[in-house]
Write a protein that holds these residues in place. Structure first.
Motif, mmCIF file in Angstrom:
data_model
loop_
_atom_site.group_PDB
_atom_site.id
_atom_site.type_symbol
_atom_site.label_atom_id
_atom_site.label_comp_id
_atom_site.label_asym_id
_atom_site.label_seq_id
_atom_site.Cartn_x
_atom_site.Cartn_y
_atom_site.Cartn_z
ATOM 1 N N LEU B 164 0.823 -1.219 0.000
ATOM 2 C CA LEU B 164 0.000 0.000 0.000
ATOM 3 C C LEU B 164 0.858 1.270 0.000
ATOM 4 N N ALA B 165 1.985 1.205 0.671
ATOM 5 C CA ALA B 165 2.851 2.394 0.690
ATOM 6 C C ALA B 165 3.282 2.752 -0.729
ATOM 7 N N ALA B 167 1.717 1.796 -3.516
ATOM 8 C CA ALA B 167 0.523 2.118 -4.312
ATOM 9 C C ALA B 167 0.081 3.554 -4.078
ATOM 10 N N PHE B 168 0.142 4.002 -2.811
ATOM 11 C CA PHE B 168 -0.333 5.343 -2.480
ATOM 12 C C PHE B 168 0.822 6.338 -2.406
ATOM 13 N N MET B 169 1.987 5.926 -2.853
ATOM 14 C CA MET B 169 3.190 6.773 -2.898
ATOM 15 C C MET B 169 3.385 7.496 -1.565
ATOM 16 N N THR B 170 3.303 6.745 -0.493
ATOM 17 C CA THR B 170 3.487 7.345 0.821
ATOM 18 C C THR B 170 4.373 6.432 1.667
ATOM 19 N N GLU B 171 4.515 6.757 2.956
ATOM 20 C CA GLU B 171 5.385 5.969 3.810
ATOM 21 C C GLU B 171 4.625 4.803 4.444
ATOM 22 N N LYS B 172 5.366 3.770 4.749
ATOM 23 C CA LYS B 172 4.829 2.607 5.447
ATOM 24 C C LYS B 172 4.152 3.040 6.765
ATOM 25 N N ASP B 173 4.741 3.989 7.461
ATOM 26 C CA ASP B 173 4.172 4.437 8.728
ATOM 27 C C ASP B 173 2.794 5.068 8.542
ATOM 28 N N THR B 174 2.660 5.827 7.460
ATOM 29 C CA THR B 174 1.360 6.455 7.192
ATOM 30 C C THR B 174 0.310 5.384 6.928
ATOM 31 N N VAL B 175 0.709 4.367 6.161
ATOM 32 C CA VAL B 175 -0.222 3.268 5.897
ATOM 33 C C VAL B 175 -0.585 2.577 7.211
ATOM 34 N N ASP B 176 0.412 2.315 8.040
ATOM 35 C CA ASP B 176 0.134 1.653 9.317
ATOM 36 C C ASP B 176 -0.848 2.474 10.152
ATOM 37 N N TRP B 177 -0.656 3.756 10.140
ATOM 38 C CA TRP B 177 -1.506 4.690 10.895
ATOM 39 C C TRP B 177 -2.964 4.596 10.411
#
Lengths: 189, 189, 189, 189, 189, 189
Positions: B164-165, B167-177
C-alpha cells in the motif's frame, strides 16, 4: 455525434456533471383525470442515464382516491417507496396454469417499499385524506408505460368496438361509451 | 425448495403480497463513523426482488459533513434523489487516455436527481446544517458495495503495508496509521 | 459509416484479417512509478473486438516489488496467467454482512491462473528477483480501469481533502501529502 | 437433480432426443369463449427449451370473428405466421410523448408474417369465413401471457370496482357488469 | 449446497483463494492426432469462474503443421495470443448475402493477437519448425468446443453416410472412408 | 437517420404497420443442390425485428432425401415445427468430457416440434415421398447461418488442402475433390 441506443453519446471532453443531473423532483406534477401525476426521469429527460439500465419517476396522488390507474412497463420492473401519505397498491399475475390471474394487494404507509415485477399490470391508489407522494425506480433507462384503459379504449385510431365487445364480454354500446371517454382529445398524460 | 440465483424461489401457491413488501424506509438508520447510514433494500432483505434487476437504499447523512464515503457498486448503476436537505455529490471516471481521472461534482438540494455510472468511485456529503436523506436506486437486485477506505486499509487480513505504501506513494508508517484506524473491530457498517 | 457501441462497424466488403489482428504483445511496456506496465488490447486498439465481449492486456512487472496497484475494472471480470516470473496477487471482497472486507491472496508462479471477479479491488506484485509477465483477459470489449490511489487522491480536480480525511479517518495534512504525490502532472499511466 | 432457472437440468448421460421434442401441433385446440385456442410450447411443456431463449404457440381461430383478445407477453416479443386462413392483427404502442397510444393494424392472409414487440398490447381476429391457424414464436423460454380483460376484470380476488370505474372513466355498475362476466368460474383458458 | 448455473456456489465462509486458482498452464499438453493439445481452464476446472463470463485455454502445437483443426465455440468469442513460435490462423464467415463464406487468414508470430468472433469456424496451424504455444481467452465461463470433423464424421452414433454424401457433394464411399478414421475409439480429445 | 444495431431505427412518426409485416411465407423457395430452400425472415428482410431478439425461416424440402445440410447458427437457438410432410432431424453435441460428440436424431411428422440448441451442428432431411415444409424460429434478430460443407470446403479463398487433409484425416486428393464441388461458382445459397 455518436449515437448509442438511439441517444447521443457525448464526446468525453464535453461531458459535465450536468449531464448526470436533473432538478425538480420535489415539485408535485399536475394531476390528471384519475387524480395522479407521473414526473418521469428517464434517458429522455436525463441523458446521462444512457446505457445505465435504470430510471425513476415521482408519482403524486390526490387525496381520497387519486390513482395511478392499471398500467404496465413493457421493459422494466419497478420498486416503489412511499414518501408521503398512504397508498393501496396491487398487481395482477400473468395467466396461471389454472386460468386464474392472481391479484396481490397491500396497504402501504410512509416508508413502505413495494415491488412490481416486469410487465405485470399494477396500480396505486391514494386511499388517504391527504396527498401522497411516491418515488418509483425502474430497471431500464426507458421502461415505457402502457396505461391499460387508454391503450385499449383510447388508442389512435380506436380498436374496433366489435373486437373489444367480444374481448370484454360486454355490449358494443358499453364499449362505445367507454371509448368516447377516452377520445384522444381527452387522453392527456 | 427451488433456488434461483442462489435465493429461494417460492412455489406460486405460497406467494403473498408480503413477499414484495418491506416496511420502514421512513426511519433513519444509525450513523456510522463518517456520519452516514445506509438502509439497504436488496434481494437479501426483500425476497421478491429476485430476478428483477433492481434494488434500493435509504441513505441518511448527519449535518455538517456527514458523508457516504468514496465507494463503488461492482454490479450496478445508481440514481439518487435528495428527499431532505442538501448534498455535495461526486464521482470519478475510470482512467482516461491521458492518464487522468476526472472528478464530476454537483451541489444538490431537495428534489435533485443525480446518476452514478456502474462501478465508478462516488461519494455524497451533507454540507448543510440539518440532516439529509436520499433514496438511491440501483440497477441490480444485489449491486454490492465496496467502501474504498475499508476495503483498501481495513481488509481482513490487511493488505501488506509495503504494497500500500508504494501504491499510495506514501510511507509505510502512514499506511500503518491509517490501517490501525480501520482495524476490523472498528469497521462496523 | 455505421456506428455500433460507439465504434465504427466496417462494411463487410472492406473488412480484412487485419481488423482482427494486433501485433506486439511480446514487447514489455514502459514501467510506471509503481514498477508495472499495462499494454491493453481493447476495442480501442483492436477494432475487431467490437460486440465480442472480450479483451486482453499484457502486464509487465519490475523485479523486487514492481506492482500493478489496487484497481478495479468496472465492466469486467479478469482471468490472469503468469507467463514469466512470480506474482503475489490478491482481491478484496465487497462489504460483507458482518462489515468485513475479506482479502484473498495467493502466491503465483509461472503457469498459474487466477481469477478476479468483476468490480472487486485487486492487485498483483512481483515479489521475485526477476521481471514478471502476465496475460490478463477481461470479459468486456472495454472493461475500464480505475486505479484506486489515482482516482481517489489524484483526480482532476482533486476531491476535497476534508472529505478524504474523514473517509480515510486520517488528518487533512496526510491527505494533502498523498494528494501532492498524485498531482496530475505525475499521474502518468 | 440440478435445477437451472427453476427447471430440472438433466444429467447429460440421461438426455435423449425426446427431451427436445413435442408432438401434436397439427391438432387444433379447443376454442375458448372468444373463439380462439392457444397451444403453448414453452419450457413448461418442452424441457429442452431451458436456457434457449425461445418458445412457440399454435393459435386457432374460429371463423367469423374468433379472436385472441388483447393481451401482452411480459417477457418476450412475438413473430406470427399465418398458416391457414386470414387474420386482422394489431398492436398498440406504449404511451407516446403526446399522450397518444398508436394502434397499428394489418390484414393478414396465408403466409404473412407480423411482429409484436415485447410487452405491447396486441390481438388477432379471424375476419374470414373459415377457421384460421397461426404459429407464433416468442423470444423467451417462458414469455408469459396476460389477457387484459381477464387480468383487469376477472382477477382473483377482483380489483375494487371503484378503482376500475375511475380508471376506465365509467360507472361502478358497468364495471360490476363486466366483472360478473369474468368471474373466475368462467375464465377458463 | 446452493447451485447456480448448474455449478455449486460455495458458502462465503468456506471460500478460499484456491477457489480462484489453477496451476499448471506452463506445462504442454499431450498432442492429439492433428498435432495439437488444448488445456482448458473453464468453470469445469476452476470453480471460481462461475457467473464471471470468461475462461481460458493453453494450446500447444507440434512443429511442421501441428494444427488445432477447424472448430467452433457455440457460446463464446476468442482472443488468442501467440506466446511462442508462429501460427497461421484463420476463420470463415457465416454465409454472406452472395452465398459466399469468406476466409480470413493471418500469419502470426510471437506476441501477435488475433480475434475469432463467436460461433465462427476457425483453425490455427503451426507452420514453423519449432513447437508453438498460444493462450486463448473466451467470453464465457464454458464456451464449448465443436471440432467440425469429429462432430460431422465421428459422432456417436454416426450421421447416415447418405446424408453426409449429399451434404458434402461426394460419394458414400468417401464418407465411409472418413467416418472410419473418426470411429469413436480413435476420437480422443 | 438513427442507427441502432447497425440498422435504421425509424422516427416514430414515420412508422407504419408495414414495418412489422412481411408477406409470402406461403410460397416454396427454389430448391438448392441438396434439395432444400430456406426463406429467411430476419431483420435484414423485416426491419421491425430490430432489437426484438427473434426471427424466422420457412424451410422447403424436396421429396426423397431433400436436405438442409449440417449447419450452425452462431447467434441463436432454433425451434422447428413441421407444417407438411415428414423430416428426420438431428443435432450433434459439442465435444463431451469423454471425447465424444453425441448425435441426437428424431423422426418427425406433421405437427411435431423439435429444438436445436444455440451453435450446435444440426440438419433436417425429408425422408418422405412428398415435399416437406417447416417453420423455424430463432432466438436472435439475425442468428446467422454457417453451412458446414460450404464454409469448410467452399470458402473464398479456399482453406489449404493440406490443413483440411489433416483435419479430416484423409488424403489431399480427397479434399481437392470435395473442394472442386464447392468452388464458389457453384455455392449458390
Amino acid at each position: 455525434a455518436v449515437i448509442v441506443n438511439g441517444f447521443v453519446c457525448k464526446n468525453m471532453k464535453m461531458v459535465t456533471a450536468n449531464d448526470f443531473f436533473l432538478p425538480g423532483l420535489n415539485k408535485p406534477g399536475k394531476l390528471n383525470a384519475q387524480g395522479s401525476a407521473v414526473t418521469p426521469v428517464t434517458v429522455r429527460q436525463l441523458a446521462g442515464l444512457n446505457t445505465l439500465g435504470i430510471s425513476l419517476a415521482r408519482i403524486d396522488f390526490g387525496p381520497n382516491g387519486g390513482q395511478n390507474p392499471p398500467h404496465t412497463h413493457p421493459r422494466g420492473s419497478e420498486i416503489l417507496t412511499v414518501i408521503t401519505g398512504q397508498l393501496l397498491v396491487g398487481f395482477v399475475t400473468s395467466n396461471q396454469a389454472d386460468g386464474k390471474n392472481l391479484l396481490f394487494t397491500k396497504q402501504l404507509v410512509e416508508g413502505d417499499v413495494f415491488v412490481f415485477p416486469q410487465g405485470l399490470i399494477h396500480f396505486q391508489v391514494n386511499n388517504g385524506k391527504v396527498p401522497a407522494v411516491a418515488i418509483a425506480a425502474l430497471s431500464s433507462q426507458d421502461a415505457g408505460v402502457i396505461t391499460i384503459a387508454n391503450a385499449v379504449f383510447g388508442s389512435t385510431p380506436p380498436i374496433s368496438d366489435l373486437i373489444l365487445a367480444k374481448a370484454f364480454m360486454t355490449e358494443k354500446d358499453t364499449v362505445d361509451w367507454i371509448q368516447a371517454k377516452f377520445a384522444p382529445a381527452m387522453s392527456g398524460n
